[in-house]
Design a protein around this motif. Sequence first.
Motif, PDB file in Angstrom:
ATOM      1  N   SER A 171      26.239  22.300  31.780  1.00 41.22           N
ATOM      2  CA  SER A 171      26.095  22.333  30.383  1.00 41.22           C
ATOM      3  C   SER A 171      26.781  20.873  30.300  1.00 41.22           C
ATOM      4  N   GLU A 216      27.213  18.996  27.514  1.00 38.79           N
ATOM      5  CA  GLU A 216      27.896  18.481  26.531  1.00 38.79           C
ATOM      6  C   GLU A 216      30.034  19.325  27.319  1.00 38.79           C
ATOM      7  N   MET A 240      22.075  21.117  32.875  1.00 42.43           N
ATOM      8  CA  MET A 240      21.274  22.481  31.650  1.00 42.43           C
ATOM      9  C   MET A 240      20.094  22.329  30.745  1.00 42.43           C
ATOM     10  N   PHE A 281      24.044  30.738  29.094  1.00 39.24           N
ATOM     11  CA  PHE A 281      25.582  30.619  28.333  1.00 39.24           C
ATOM     12  C   PHE A 281      26.142  31.192  30.020  1.00 39.24           C
ATOM     13  N   LEU A 282      25.618  31.938  31.360  1.00 35.81           N
ATOM     14  CA  LEU A 282      27.105  32.120  32.752  1.00 35.81           C
ATOM     15  C   LEU A 282      27.129  31.073  33.278  1.00 35.81           C
ATOM     16  N   ILE A 296      30.078  25.908  31.225  1.00 36.93           N
ATOM     17  CA  ILE A 296      29.710  25.448  30.452  1.00 36.93           C
ATOM     18  C   ILE A 296      30.469  24.985  29.255  1.00 36.93           C
ATOM     19  N   ILE A 297      32.181  25.734  30.551  1.00 38.01           N
ATOM     20  CA  ILE A 297      33.742  25.865  29.913  1.00 38.01           C
ATOM     21  C   ILE A 297      34.206  24.615  30.364  1.00 38.01           C
ATOM     22  N   PRO A 298      34.139  23.087  29.427  1.00 37.67           N
ATOM     23  CA  PRO A 298      35.509  21.988  30.464  1.00 37.67           C
ATOM     24  C   PRO A 298      36.874  22.518  29.746  1.00 37.67           C
ATOM     25  N   ILE A 324      31.824  31.143  32.794  1.00 41.27           N
ATOM     26  CA  ILE A 324      33.017  31.862  32.683  1.00 41.27           C
ATOM     27  C   ILE A 324      32.780  33.120  33.807  1.00 41.27           C
ATOM     28  N   ASN A 329      73.657  66.700  48.559  1.00 44.75           N
ATOM     29  CA  ASN A 329      73.425  67.602  48.439  1.00 44.75           C
ATOM     30  C   ASN A 329      73.307  68.804  48.740  1.00 44.75           C
ATOM     31  N   ALA A 330      72.093  68.719  48.462  1.00 45.04           N
ATOM     32  CA  ALA A 330      71.109  69.471  48.921  1.00 45.04           C
ATOM     33  C   ALA A 330      70.551  69.571  50.277  1.00 45.04           C
ATOM     34  N   LEU A 331      71.069  70.122  50.659  1.00 48.29           N
ATOM     35  CA  LEU A 331      70.798  70.891  51.985  1.00 48.29           C
ATOM     36  C   LEU A 331      69.408  71.152  53.040  1.00 48.29           C
TER      37      LEU A 331
END
Lengths: 627, 197
Positions: free
Chosen positions: B109, B111, B137, B145-146, B149-151, B164, B195-197
């Motif tokens: 993107s 932007e 784009m 949207f996939l 686009i994330i700065p 994403i 002690n539990a043999l």
Amino acid sequence: MGSQRQGYRLKPQELLVVVICLLGTLLFLSFFWDTGFHLPNSGWVMFYALVAGAIVLEYFMFKLPPEGNHQSMDSTIFLAALFIYGPKFSLMVLLVSAVIIAFNRRHVAWWKHYYNFVTYSAMIIGAYWVFEAMGGTLGDFKVVELYAYVGALATYFFVNVLLLASYFFLLYRNQLIPVLAHFVRESIFAYLGILLFSIVLLILILKTNMFGVFLFLIIAVLLSHVFKQLFLMYHEINDKANKDQRTGLFNHSYLEEKLDEYIQLYREEGKAFSFAMLDLDDFKKYNDLYGHPQGDKLLGFVGSILKEECEPHGYICARYGGEEFAVIMPELDKNKARLFIHQLRKRVNNSPFEGVDVLPHGCISFSAGVMEMNADTYEKSQLVGFSDRAMYISKSKGKNVVTVYGEQTFIPQLFEHEINELEQQIKVFLSKDVYTFKHSKRVYSYAVDMSQVLGLAEEERRTLILGALIHDIGKLEVPREVLTKRTKLSQDEWELIKRHVTFGKEFLLATGKYNDLVPLVELHHERYDGGGYPHNLKGPEIPKLARILCIIDSFDAMTTERPYQRTKSFTEALDEMRRCTGTQFDPELVAPFIRYIEQRIEQGDIPEEALQAFEQQQKQQEPNERI
Amino acid sequence: MVYDGILLGLIVGFIRAGWKNGLLALSQINIRFGWVFPLLLLGQFGLYLLQDKFSFFAQFNGYIYIVIYVTGLSLLWLNRHQKGLGIIFAGVLLNFVVMLANGGRMPVSLEAAQAVLDPIYIDMLMSGDAVTKHFLMDESTRLSFLGDIIPLGPPYPRSQAISIGDVVINVGVFLFILQLLGKKSKPNSNSLPENAL
């Protein structure tokens, strides 16, 4: 699955759940019907951030004491999204986060996730409607529209409470109003806080965008952590108050609390439950021999076994005091409870522990009394008292036994001390021939039951029970080597063994006190057809009690390990007895005995020694046959 | 971008597990066909070098990327039961889908790019050549949207535009490394008291 569904009809309340789900789905879809869902790229970035936020908040849920209450802060995300970006955005955040959460928690039934999703949708949509109706505008936060915000938050809350309460009402048939009141009372303050947080998040997002979301999430996660510590602390303290430190089981007062609850459940909703008292056998002896610290270890060990066996079923087991334990078994009737306690007893018998071989049974064992809750029992003290009494009957039957209250035979107090006295006599066998000791106690225990089954009169009952206990006392005169010999006996040795009935008679006559038991001791090897010893008596010439004792004695001999005999299973032994009816045994007396044993087989009530001996023999036999 | 998740996972993991236990746990990494992943990385790198020299690679590199992605995805699928790898699979799939929908290349993107990236890079993107895997784009881009686009920028130490799918991959990598380091080396516990043999 397909075959299971056939013929499955939805109950009305389930139908209502389905209708709510359908309506909610339609409502959700109506928002996207015409225009779909579009966002600018920067909108998508915020969308992702809020979805992530919802998932994180759902994961870091606040756990609140007491049990089972938790409060998730994901509502703040949905509400803030609703107020800034509108219902479509908020609903979409909900949808995506709900799908991811459902995927992550696949072990929860899908329809629960679905109902949850529908609930949230309805809450968001309801809040939106009210917000709009009260003149609120989306986007920036305006103080003048405060009432619209408050209205929306209140709607959100009430829709939630209503749907949640109706869920429990419909599925678990709880009463609607109390459930509603309960929810409101329990959650209102935490919930209000969370709703107000949504306004905080809203302002943060508007002012600082992504950073606001980030800041908010960090604060929420830290808070959740703090709450978790608090919750753990609460639990720890709760445990300390309710648990016995020695065994890790619940303590006496917790048990009483729970008993009250179950008694109330029984009275109000008819939910059955059974109660058992367990008392370790000869614990005092162990304590005296090894000292109290070791005795405490034994208690802890038994406690851990009880816990391991009870917890998976949701049974409550507590240390009642000393070496006494108690178990509450919800939903079990007395027969199932008896079976469970039986299995528990076997498990305990088979658990090796240091030093227990000196105990009379050679292993850890307990005597138990079981009682099913019934309409005549009004008080927990009655329940405890009756089970306790049944437990003491188990003790008097020779220990390592489970007795159900109401089915036990009462041993009259009159000759209790005589029983103790004769028991002291046969204890001589402990060092000489343990088998004979255990055999005597088992035969005694059968005799106690049989005297009840046959409805004997008081005097006869006393004679039979005491005679059963002492019947093999003559074997004291038989050399140890002969008694425990594993190979075939010679003719002379056989003759010697046969003479134990005469030795026994002489023994009793010498002490004089128990002359009335002589016929049982002397004649319990006589056969109905006259082929027995020592006098070849026939039919009615043999006293009735001796005939009964002969049946019991033979049965126990057949079903347990003896040096010179093959062990039979209970069912095999019954067949053998039917075969010998009329020859060895009195037909009239054998029939009730067979019925009695069959009943015990049905209830899985077979003495441990008999089972073990049979299994051991099965194992040994295979290689022997090949040789 | 994947390195961020690895680094973060290692830091948090080592803090939680301790230096020695952490190294020990790291040595017990066990991924089916794990050796293929470095090959895929090398392949990508080789492609990057070769495409400038041979027109053949420039022309078909979209397809070659698809092959690399499909291989990687199937390996992740085989290992999906390990915590984190399933999430990585989902992230790679998201990236793969948008690239598939746009002829094998990742849409970026403007932007986002303008917000954080070097202007030279943006010029390169706009002119449409070089930068193999990416393109700018526009209205016709599918599933934008996939896309990237994330700065990512200050205060984050790196400047980048990510998708994403990248975020999801990093979450997966982080969780994977964390659980790897969190594994206890077998303690000698006996279920019964001594002690539990």
